[in-house]
Design a protein around this motif. Structure first.
Motif, short mmCIF file in Angstrom:
data_model
loop_
_atom_site.label_atom_id
_atom_site.label_comp_id
_atom_site.label_asym_id
_atom_site.label_seq_id
_atom_site.Cartn_x
_atom_site.Cartn_y
_atom_site.Cartn_z
N PRO A 194 16.11 89.44 92.06
CA PRO A 194 17.54 89.20 91.80
C PRO A 194 18.40 90.23 92.52
CG PRO A 194 16.49 90.24 89.91
CD PRO A 194 15.40 89.92 90.87
N TYR A 231 13.06 93.22 88.74
CA TYR A 231 12.70 92.31 87.65
C TYR A 231 12.78 92.99 86.29
CZ TYR A 231 10.77 89.86 91.68
OH TYR A 231 10.60 89.24 92.89
N GLN A 281 17.05 93.30 85.74
CA GLN A 281 17.97 92.19 85.95
C GLN A 281 17.36 90.90 85.43
OE1 GLN A 281 21.28 92.00 87.26
NE2 GLN A 281 20.98 94.13 86.67
N SER A 283 15.95 87.35 85.34
CA SER A 283 15.43 86.55 86.44
C SER A 283 14.42 85.55 85.90
CB SER A 283 14.75 87.43 87.50
OG SER A 283 13.61 88.08 86.97
#
Length: 472
Positions: A62, A438, A441, A443
């Motif tokens: 992301p 990961y 954020q 995702s």
């Protein structure tokens, strides 16, 4: 135990991951109550989606975001409209900005500089006499501008520029004090009237600056008429930060070019930013002429050039202390650090002496505005850079992290905020660097992983429960 260990480790980094895993586990148990093989089915679906998603590129990292913006902020921004637009500046703030602008104008024009530029303009008019035939109208316009400047400087209120400037400084300081103590709109309106240009003209050096600006523009018109052009300046910067040593270095590179028939004979780098508190006094200014080897200069006073130059490169390298401020959120309890770096603000102006080819005595002393530097890259220790507050790309190697600006037109004039991972090997290694997007954020990859771990936990727990009666 390995599943729980992975979940606990992820929760220590980001409590939102632990909360999401518990929610997924509750959902899987709810499915299992209705469908006995529900947990295994969920695990199979997650595995299938993982295979398909990996093949179709669903699990790209992301976009990077600040460590200080956790999942709660993400949800507010995407589903509840964020924090709303910031309020515009109030009347007091507007007056403070106007007052700061006027004070900066006065600071940048010391009396001795005004006198030198006026004397240089008079000498230029005399030196251009032999070139009058090639630019008659422009030379006449320059003579008119110089006469007007001379008239202003010989008027009673401007005969003593130092005294005039001292009065303007006192006036502006009194206005600043009044603004700090102002309690009502009537007082603010009075301060606004005191900052009116017509009122300021009676106490500041603005009239001299305006006359000098006319002289400068007429001088540039003469140079253009002779076939040349303005002096152009570009500025780029490179930053390096080392949080272990507590130091940040800024290197700003100015490229200055004068078009023929004008050549640069002297520059005065005193217009560069002075050292400030925290710079540690480490500064080096070098000058290179027409692609030649750089030579170190003091950064103050005039630098005479050994040859007439069309191109000059000035490199201003300085190091300053840079101690990061801790940053954490309610969901992210391990503190990272944040720094605000200076990529090279607009540095005022340099005084440049130009000479016209074919007229040895025709020298012009012109101010050249230095633009804000265009940031090229930020360097940091390997795997240290977590987030940079501007669009760009990050390249990590075993030796260095290098962030490069996304577009060549990007100017960052108000300071660049960067965030660094803790200076510990557990946070600065290739594996953690690959997982960071990961972990911090939301995702699809992180969501599927948490659901898969929850389903695997339910499957393993059910197997243990099934095996328990037989063991007895």
């Amino acid at each position: 135990m390995m599943v729980l260990g992975a979940v606990l480790a992820a929760s220590a980094l980001n409590l939102a991951l632990g909360a999401a895993w518990l929610a997924a586990l509750a959902g899987v148990w709810a499915i299992r109550r209705r469908v006995p093989i529900g947990a295994g089915a969920v695990l199979g679906v997650v595995a299938a989606l993982g295979v398909v998603g990996a093949d179709r590129g669903w699990f790209e990292p992301p976009p990077a975001a600040s460590y200080g913006e956790d999942e709660a902020d993400w949800l507010r921004r995407h589903f509840w409209g964020g924090h709303g637009a910031p309020a515009g500046p109030g009347f007091r703030d507007t007056l403070a900005a106007r007052l700061a602008t006027v004070a900066e104008e006065e600071r940048q024009t010391p009396a001795i500089e005004l006198e030198r530029r006026a004397a240089a303009a008079v000498a230029l008019v005399r030196g251009l006499e032999r070139l009058r035939g090639r630019a008659a109208g422009q030379v006449s316009a320059l003579e008119t501008a110089v006469r007007r400047l001379a008239f202003t400087l010989t008027s009673p209120e401007f005969r003593n520029l130092d005294a005039r400037r001292a009065r303007s400084e006192r006036y502006l300081m009194e206005l600043a004090a009044r603004l700090d103590l102002a309690q009502d709109d009537a007082e603010l309106e009075a301060i606004s009237r005191a900052l009116d240009p017509a009122v300021l003209a009676t106490v500041t050096l603005r009239a001299v600056r305006e006359d000098l600006a006319r002289v400068d523009e007429a001088t540039r018109a003469v140079f253009r008429a002779l076939g040349g052009g303005n002096v152009t300046v570009t500025a780029t910067s490179v930053l390096a930060v080392d949080d272990v040593r507590g130091e940040a270095a800024t290197e700003v590179r100015y490229r200055m070019e004068a078009a023929p028939p004008a050549r640069i004979t002297r520059i005065e780098p005193a217009g560069l930013h002075p050292l400030v508190a925290g710079d540690r006094g480490r500064r080096q200014v070098t000058v290179a002429v027409d692609g030649g080897p750089p030579r170190q200069v003091s950064g103050a006073g005039a630098v005479g050039l050994e040859v007439l130059a069309h191109r000059i490169e000035i490199v201003d390298h300085r190091a300053r202390s840079a101690v990061g401020e801790g940053i954490r959120t309610p969901l992210r309890r391990i503190p990272f650090s944040t720094l605000r770096l200076d990529p090279g603000r607009a540095a005022g102006r340099l005084l440049v002496t130009l000479q016209v080819d074919g007229a040895p005595g025709a020298e012009a002393l012109l101010p050249v505005d230095l633009p804000a530097a265009r940031l090229l890259e930020v360097a940091a220790p390997p795997r240290a850079l977590f987030w940079v507050g501007a669009p760009g790309t990050l390249q990590s190697t075993d030796a260095l992290d290098v962030w490069r600006v996304a577009t060549s037109e990007a100017f960052i004039a108000d300071g660049l905020r960067v965030e660094l991972a803790p200076p510990m090997r557990v946070f600065r290694n290739p594996a953690f660097a690959a997982l960071r997007p990961y972990l911090y954020q939301p995702s699809l990859a992180a969501s599927l992983t948490l659901v898969g771990l929850a389903a695997l936990t339910a499957v393993l727990a059910s197997r243990r429960r099934t095996a328990a009666p037989g063991s007895g």
